[in-house]
Every structure is written in structure tokens, then in C-alpha cells.
Design a protein around this motif. Sequence first.
Motif, short mmCIF file in Angstrom:
data_model
loop_
_atom_site.label_atom_id
_atom_site.label_comp_id
_atom_site.label_asym_id
_atom_site.label_seq_id
_atom_site.Cartn_x
_atom_site.Cartn_y
_atom_site.Cartn_z
N LYS A 135 32.45 37.56 -32.23
CA LYS A 135 31.54 36.61 -32.85
C LYS A 135 30.15 37.19 -33.04
CE LYS A 135 34.71 33.41 -32.79
NZ LYS A 135 35.38 32.98 -34.04
N VAL A 136 29.36 36.53 -33.88
CA VAL A 136 27.97 36.91 -34.11
C VAL A 136 27.08 35.91 -33.37
CG1 VAL A 136 26.11 37.17 -35.81
CG2 VAL A 136 28.44 37.94 -36.35
N ILE A 137 26.26 36.44 -32.46
CA ILE A 137 25.36 35.61 -31.66
C ILE A 137 23.94 35.81 -32.16
CG2 ILE A 137 24.42 35.19 -29.36
CD1 ILE A 137 27.07 36.20 -28.20
N VAL A 138 23.24 34.71 -32.42
CA VAL A 138 21.84 34.76 -32.84
C VAL A 138 20.99 34.10 -31.76
CG1 VAL A 138 20.13 33.94 -34.50
CG2 VAL A 138 22.35 34.78 -35.30
N ASP A 139 20.01 34.85 -31.25
CA ASP A 139 19.09 34.32 -30.24
C ASP A 139 17.74 34.08 -30.91
OD1 ASP A 139 17.84 33.59 -27.89
OD2 ASP A 139 17.49 35.65 -27.23
N ILE A 140 17.38 32.81 -31.09
CA ILE A 140 16.11 32.47 -31.73
C ILE A 140 15.00 32.52 -30.68
CG2 ILE A 140 14.83 30.72 -33.00
CD1 ILE A 140 17.45 29.65 -34.07
N GLY A 141 13.99 33.32 -30.95
CA GLY A 141 12.92 33.51 -29.98
C GLY A 141 13.41 34.42 -28.87
N SER A 142 13.83 35.63 -29.22
CA SER A 142 14.52 36.49 -28.26
C SER A 142 13.61 37.14 -27.23
CB SER A 142 15.32 37.57 -29.00
OG SER A 142 14.51 38.25 -29.95
N ARG A 143 12.30 37.09 -27.46
CA ARG A 143 11.29 37.49 -26.46
C ARG A 143 11.54 38.91 -25.90
NH1 ARG A 143 6.25 35.13 -25.96
NH2 ARG A 143 5.47 35.31 -23.83
N LEU A 144 11.97 39.03 -24.63
CA LEU A 144 12.23 40.36 -24.04
C LEU A 144 13.61 40.90 -24.40
CD1 LEU A 144 10.82 39.97 -20.41
CD2 LEU A 144 9.78 41.17 -22.32
N GLY A 145 14.50 40.03 -24.89
CA GLY A 145 15.83 40.46 -25.29
C GLY A 145 16.90 40.27 -24.24
N ALA A 146 16.64 39.48 -23.22
CA ALA A 146 17.59 39.32 -22.11
C ALA A 146 18.96 38.83 -22.59
CB ALA A 146 17.02 38.34 -21.08
N VAL A 147 18.97 37.86 -23.50
CA VAL A 147 20.24 37.33 -24.02
C VAL A 147 21.01 38.42 -24.76
CG1 VAL A 147 21.24 35.75 -25.72
CG2 VAL A 147 19.49 34.93 -24.14
N LEU A 148 20.30 39.27 -25.48
CA LEU A 148 20.93 40.34 -26.26
C LEU A 148 21.53 41.41 -25.37
CD1 LEU A 148 18.11 40.79 -28.95
CD2 LEU A 148 20.07 39.23 -29.02
N TYR A 149 20.74 41.88 -24.40
CA TYR A 149 21.22 42.97 -23.53
C TYR A 149 22.42 42.52 -22.70
CZ TYR A 149 16.28 44.09 -24.45
OH TYR A 149 15.06 44.28 -25.03
N THR A 150 22.33 41.30 -22.16
CA THR A 150 23.43 40.79 -21.33
C THR A 150 24.69 40.62 -22.16
OG1 THR A 150 21.76 39.56 -20.07
CG2 THR A 150 24.06 39.02 -19.65
N GLY A 151 24.52 40.08 -23.37
CA GLY A 151 25.67 39.90 -24.25
C GLY A 151 26.30 41.22 -24.64
N TYR A 152 25.49 42.24 -24.82
CA TYR A 152 26.00 43.56 -25.18
C TYR A 152 26.83 44.15 -24.04
CZ TYR A 152 26.12 48.44 -26.71
OH TYR A 152 26.54 49.69 -27.08
N LEU A 153 26.31 44.03 -22.83
CA LEU A 153 26.96 44.66 -21.68
C LEU A 153 28.19 43.92 -21.19
CD1 LEU A 153 23.76 45.64 -19.64
CD2 LEU A 153 25.30 47.19 -20.86
N PHE A 154 28.19 42.60 -21.30
CA PHE A 154 29.24 41.83 -20.63
C PHE A 154 30.13 41.01 -21.55
CE2 PHE A 154 25.84 42.44 -17.45
CZ PHE A 154 26.57 43.14 -16.50
N THR A 155 29.98 41.18 -22.87
CA THR A 155 30.88 40.47 -23.78
C THR A 155 31.36 41.43 -24.88
OG1 THR A 155 29.32 39.75 -25.53
CG2 THR A 155 29.36 38.46 -23.49
N LYS A 156 32.32 40.95 -25.64
CA LYS A 156 32.83 41.71 -26.77
C LYS A 156 32.37 41.07 -28.08
CE LYS A 156 36.85 43.59 -24.35
NZ LYS A 156 38.32 43.73 -24.33
#
Length: 298
Positions: A135-156
Motif C-alpha cells: 500500500k501507499v502511506i501518506v503522512d501529512i505533517g511528517s515533521r521528523l519522519g518517524a512514521v516514514l522510517y518506522t513504516g519502512y523498517l517494519f512493514t512491506k
Amino acid sequence: MSVEQDKLDICKEKFVNLISELDDSQFHEFQHFVTSAMEEYHSQVHNEDTEMEEHDGSFQPFKDYSEENTVHVDGFLFTEEDVDDMVEEGKMSRNYCLDCKSKKVTPLNFISHSASVLQLQFLYQVALASSVKDKVIVDIGSRLGAVLYTGYLFTKARKLIGVEINEWFSNLQRETVKKYKMEDRVQVICKDIQAMPELLNKEADIVIMNNVFQFFNGLEIQQQIWKFIRTETKKKPGLLLVTLPSLQEQLKSAGLSASKLMKGWVKEVKLTYDEGWFQEINEDELEEIKQVHLYKVL
């Protein structure tokens, strides 16, 4: 006893008898139903013909927060234990002086613009456990990028896109993504989300919003953005929205009628927070993950 009072007492008794028939697993769902039904009934009784409520300023949860009395401590970088340690070491304080050089002090306000590690763990391992792959995940207001990094490491997840209007934070995220070689699936865009309708109505499968607007925009701008998000996401039925805190709370703090705006737009997906997902979780941590809410666009 008046007829009106007698009728009220009868209704109260019927309600108590009704909820006494529910078990623990049913009570939470029924409580949510009652709250939603009461809000909807209230709207109909008072002939609320628009999506906007008249905002009298009575519900502004952060109106007393200022540069002098507020500390920004990122929940992704620092746990409560980290903050306690820094206070004990004299590196920071939980209080500030109301009267310079006096002992008259009052507690500081602590706010975070990132989800905590525990919230992110609950988000990906529980709330979205079966919904992320490819899936494609969009984080609005991603700030430091925590949602992005975690999603990259622990999801497909196939792709993780951070939308951040602040150039400094956008550049920081890009540097981190490049440094740790996440560019194959992570993208950071420095734009106002309102300039990217196609990201919401076509590309995204999951949209995440964590305390995204209320700290940075006035009520009029918040209302404008929420209406934009509603309009564009409605074009993609099945799209999942994740908000921290609840969508109801965020809309209310923006001076909008949650019941009117959510009607015909989204349905909340019930999450269970206390099913033993984590070992040795305390009450404060339980309240922390209860900030995570999931909705599905109708």
C-alpha cells in the motif's frame, strides 16, 4: 412529582436496565454508538444546517499554550523516562517561574509533534497490521519522519510519502532517508497538502495525521484544510485514515461539527487497545495508544 420528571426517571431506569444486559466486550461499542447517536440527535433538534458550528472560543485546548510556558519534546526521540532523567540531572525543568527570581512556579506544558515509539508500534503491529502490504502511506505533517522510517523498517508498504510544509524539517527528513538508504520506498515532499489533491484522491491507500494542524494554524485555516481533506478523500472509498488524537476531537478543536462532517464521509474502525498486545504496559502507556484512531472512507 411532575409529569416531565416522572418521564425522565422512567427513561433513566430503562437505560440502566439496557446497559446492564451488556458484557464488557459489548459495552465499549455501545458507548461509542450512544455518543454518536446523541450528537446526531442534538444536531437534528437544533437544526444544524451547515457543517460549521459557531465557535465561541470555549473549546480551544491549547489557547493558553505560549512560547514561555510550553516545551516541545519529541515523543519519538524522548520517552517519559528520558524526560525524568533530564529533569533529575538539571538539564531541563518541568516548571517555570511566574515571578522572576521567586519560588512561585507552575508546571510547564509538554507537547510532541511526533507519535511515540509505543504509538508507532501499535499503529503498525495492531491498527494496520493486515492493511499495509503493497500500500501507499501518506503522512501529512511528517515533521521528523518517524512514521516514514518506522513504516519502512517494519512493514512491506510499497511507498511511504511524507508531506511537510516546513522546509527545514523536510530537508532533515531527506538527509535521514538518504543517509540510511530508504530512498527506494520513502519520499518527502515540501508542500502544503492543499496543493496536492491527487495524493489524497488517487495515490494514497492510507493517510496518517498526528496532531497535524491545531498547533500551527488559526481556526479559519484549520477548517479550510479539514474541508479540503474531506472533499478529496471522499473521492476514494475504502481509503483508511489514521488520526492521533481522534478525528472527532480534532474537528471539534477546529470549531467544526464532527457529527455533521463525518456523516457520509468516514466510519470509525473499532480498535482494541487492551488485548495484551504489549507486556507490562501501564495505565499511562495504555492512554497513549488510545490516542490512535482508525477510520474508513465510505
